[in-house]
Every structure is written in C-alpha cells, then in structure tokens.
Design a protein around this motif. Sequence first.
Motif, PDB file in Angstrom:
ATOM      1  N   LYS A   1      49.668  58.973  50.259  1.00  0.00           N
ATOM      2  CA  LYS A   1      49.168  59.417  51.567  1.00  0.00           C
ATOM      3  C   LYS A   1      48.423  60.741  51.445  1.00  0.00           C
ATOM      4  O   LYS A   1      47.367  60.945  52.065  1.00  0.00           O
ATOM      5  CB  LYS A   1      50.310  59.552  52.573  1.00  0.00           C
ATOM      6  CG  LYS A   1      49.836  59.830  54.002  1.00  0.00           C
ATOM      7  CD  LYS A   1      50.983  59.748  54.985  1.00  0.00           C
ATOM      8  CE  LYS A   1      50.477  59.855  56.420  1.00  0.00           C
ATOM      9  NZ  LYS A   1      49.860  61.148  56.729  1.00  0.00           N
TER      10      LYS A   1
ATOM     11  N   GLU B   1      56.161  48.962  62.301  1.00  0.00           N
ATOM     12  CA  GLU B   1      55.015  49.861  62.436  1.00  0.00           C
ATOM     13  C   GLU B   1      53.704  49.112  62.214  1.00  0.00           C
ATOM     14  O   GLU B   1      52.723  49.319  62.932  1.00  0.00           O
ATOM     15  CB  GLU B   1      55.135  51.012  61.431  1.00  0.00           C
ATOM     16  CG  GLU B   1      54.004  52.032  61.496  1.00  0.00           C
ATOM     17  CD  GLU B   1      54.035  52.899  62.739  1.00  0.00           C
ATOM     18  OE1 GLU B   1      53.048  53.625  62.984  1.00  0.00           O
ATOM     19  OE2 GLU B   1      55.052  52.860  63.475  1.00  0.00           O
ATOM     20  N   THR B   2      53.703  48.232  61.228  1.00  0.00           N
ATOM     21  CA  THR B   2      52.497  47.439  60.949  1.00  0.00           C
ATOM     22  C   THR B   2      52.141  46.557  62.135  1.00  0.00           C
ATOM     23  O   THR B   2      50.974  46.476  62.542  1.00  0.00           O
ATOM     24  CB  THR B   2      52.713  46.565  59.700  1.00  0.00           C
ATOM     25  OG1 THR B   2      53.051  47.408  58.590  1.00  0.00           O
ATOM     26  CG2 THR B   2      51.456  45.777  59.366  1.00  0.00           C
TER      27      THR B   2
ATOM     28  N   VAL C   1      56.639  55.182  56.672  1.00  0.00           N
ATOM     29  CA  VAL C   1      57.787  55.051  57.572  1.00  0.00           C
ATOM     30  C   VAL C   1      59.008  54.675  56.755  1.00  0.00           C
ATOM     31  O   VAL C   1      58.913  54.361  55.567  1.00  0.00           O
ATOM     32  CB  VAL C   1      57.533  53.991  58.663  1.00  0.00           C
ATOM     33  CG1 VAL C   1      56.401  54.411  59.579  1.00  0.00           C
ATOM     34  CG2 VAL C   1      57.232  52.628  58.052  1.00  0.00           C
TER      35      VAL C   1
ATOM     36  N   VAL D   1      50.246  50.432  55.491  1.00  0.00           N
ATOM     37  CA  VAL D   1      51.472  51.064  55.975  1.00  0.00           C
ATOM     38  C   VAL D   1      52.514  50.883  54.886  1.00  0.00           C
ATOM     39  O   VAL D   1      52.727  49.770  54.396  1.00  0.00           O
ATOM     40  CB  VAL D   1      51.961  50.413  57.287  1.00  0.00           C
ATOM     41  CG1 VAL D   1      53.286  51.031  57.730  1.00  0.00           C
ATOM     42  CG2 VAL D   1      50.907  50.550  58.381  1.00  0.00           C
TER      43      VAL D   1
ATOM     44  N   ASN E   1      47.692  54.852  54.782  1.00  0.00           N
ATOM     45  CA  ASN E   1      47.549  55.421  56.121  1.00  0.00           C
ATOM     46  C   ASN E   1      48.823  56.036  56.688  1.00  0.00           C
ATOM     47  O   ASN E   1      48.794  57.139  57.211  1.00  0.00           O
ATOM     48  CB  ASN E   1      47.057  54.348  57.094  1.00  0.00           C
ATOM     49  CG  ASN E   1      45.683  53.841  56.736  1.00  0.00           C
ATOM     50  OD1 ASN E   1      45.540  52.918  55.955  1.00  0.00           O
ATOM     51  ND2 ASN E   1      44.656  54.470  57.290  1.00  0.00           N
ATOM     52  N   ARG E   2      49.923  55.295  56.603  1.00  0.00           N
ATOM     53  CA  ARG E   2      51.160  55.759  57.241  1.00  0.00           C
ATOM     54  C   ARG E   2      52.360  55.498  56.353  1.00  0.00           C
ATOM     55  O   ARG E   2      52.385  54.536  55.592  1.00  0.00           O
ATOM     56  CB  ARG E   2      51.367  55.060  58.594  1.00  0.00           C
ATOM     57  CG  ARG E   2      50.252  55.336  59.594  1.00  0.00           C
ATOM     58  CD  ARG E   2      50.591  54.807  60.972  1.00  0.00           C
ATOM     59  NE  ARG E   2      49.445  54.950  61.873  1.00  0.00           N
ATOM     60  CZ  ARG E   2      49.458  54.619  63.162  1.00  0.00           C
ATOM     61  NH1 ARG E   2      50.572  54.133  63.716  1.00  0.00           N
ATOM     62  NH2 ARG E   2      48.388  54.778  63.901  1.00  0.00           N
TER      63      ARG E   2
END
Length: 256
Positions: free
Chosen positions: A170, A187-188, A179, A119, A176-177
């Motif tokens: 990405k 988020e993690t 933010v 992330v 993966n993500r």
Amino acid sequence: MTKHIHVYSVEEIGIIQLNRPAVLNALSREMVDEIVAQLASFDSDDRVRVIVMKGNERAFAAGADIEEMLEDTSLTLEMLNPFAAWDRISLIKKPIIAAVNGMALGGGFELALHCDLIVAAEDAKFGFPEVKLGVMPGAGGTQFLTRAMGRRKALEWIWLGEMMTAKEAKKFGVINRIVAPELVEEETMLIAKQLAKLPPVSLRLIKEAVHAAEDLSMQEGKQLERKNFYLLFSTEDQTEGMQAFKEKRPPNFKGK
C-alpha cells in the motif's frame, strides 16, 4: 461448466473465485483460460456491472503451476504462446476488483495486478519469487509493478524475490486498501456495490482513459479524455444524472 473456478453473481456483481485449494490456487494454463473466458462472459453480460476476483482464506493464488512448466523449452513456449490469454484481460471494460487473502505470489500477484483495484488483508503477502527458480515474471509483472512503484523499487523486489507485506504494498501504491482478514470480502463487496450504482458507460470510459495515461503522452491522453467526455453526452445516464442533480433526487442509471 468450470473445473478450477467457482462463478456466481450477487445482484449486479459477478464473482470469480479461484478454486484449486490443494495447491493454494496455483494457476494452471487451463485455470487461466477459465478465468479469462469468465471475465469475457461477465463483460458482455448486461446484468453484471462490476467483477470481483477472489481466492480463499489461505491464498489468492500462490503462483503458476510449476509442475506444468518443468518440461517446457523456449520452442514449446513460443509455439504455445501461453501469455496470449493474459493479454485478453486488458480488453475487459468493466471494473475488476481483486480481494486478496493470504498469498499472491508470482502469477497470482500478476493476476491481482491485472485487476483495477486491490483490497488486501493485513496479513497478505505479495511478491515475485521467480528469480529463485532461475526465471522471471512473464505475464506482465515487471511492467505492472514498475508502473505502480517506479523502476528502482520494482527492480529491488523482483531481483531479490522477497515477499512484500500488505503495508509495504500500500505504501508503494501497489494496492488500494488494507483491512482485517475477515473483512476483505465485505470491503471488496462494499466497493463493488458502490461502483454498481454508478453509470456503467462512465466507468468504462474512465477506465479506458486512466489505463491509457500510462502509455500516452500528456497531450494524447488529454485528447482521449476529451473524446470520452464528449461521448458521455450521448448517453441517457448523462441526462439522468444531471436531471437528478437538478431535481435533488438519487439518479437511476441504466447503462444506456
């Protein structure tokens, strides 16, 4: 006691925070040894179901400790075998998630790539600048990046030694993500908490099968997948999961 990392747990999540802020978390050999030892400790701790690796706001890790390598020779490196510690990361069975703020360069990028999920902040930067120092990645960078984005793109990034934005990473399947920087840890931890509620043995055997898919033939990979599928029918969590589904209630997985 650890010198270069902070270690703590939040519920069933074990957290390793890189802690050499004065050098942007540059990875010394002693620091790598501490990270690997703690990963192994969390992996053998039944109270921990998921592992999170993070840096600080400025950097996940800005690379290897160059000063440590200035006097190295081919012979000293051969005798020291510094990458043996890195190889032990692949033996960790539990999910590892990297939370990346700031820079993940050189060895720092390799450390993130050793994790199962990444992330990243919108302004995070990734790259392998080793070529500009007359060397190349040595802890698996050429292998991980090629598997993630393909030969031609990996060659381009590693040859030129340029930094990759989170958006580019990405796009090429490297992370993966993405933010906002202030939401990376949140988020993690959200993903980690989701994983922590799932059956640990299933996660373990899924990880084994997915990682093996990069090296095995299709038939060999399917055979491993089926073996792991059958093994899960020997677990209490399989019984609990299917019974809970039948009874229309949330399952209570215990890792057995």
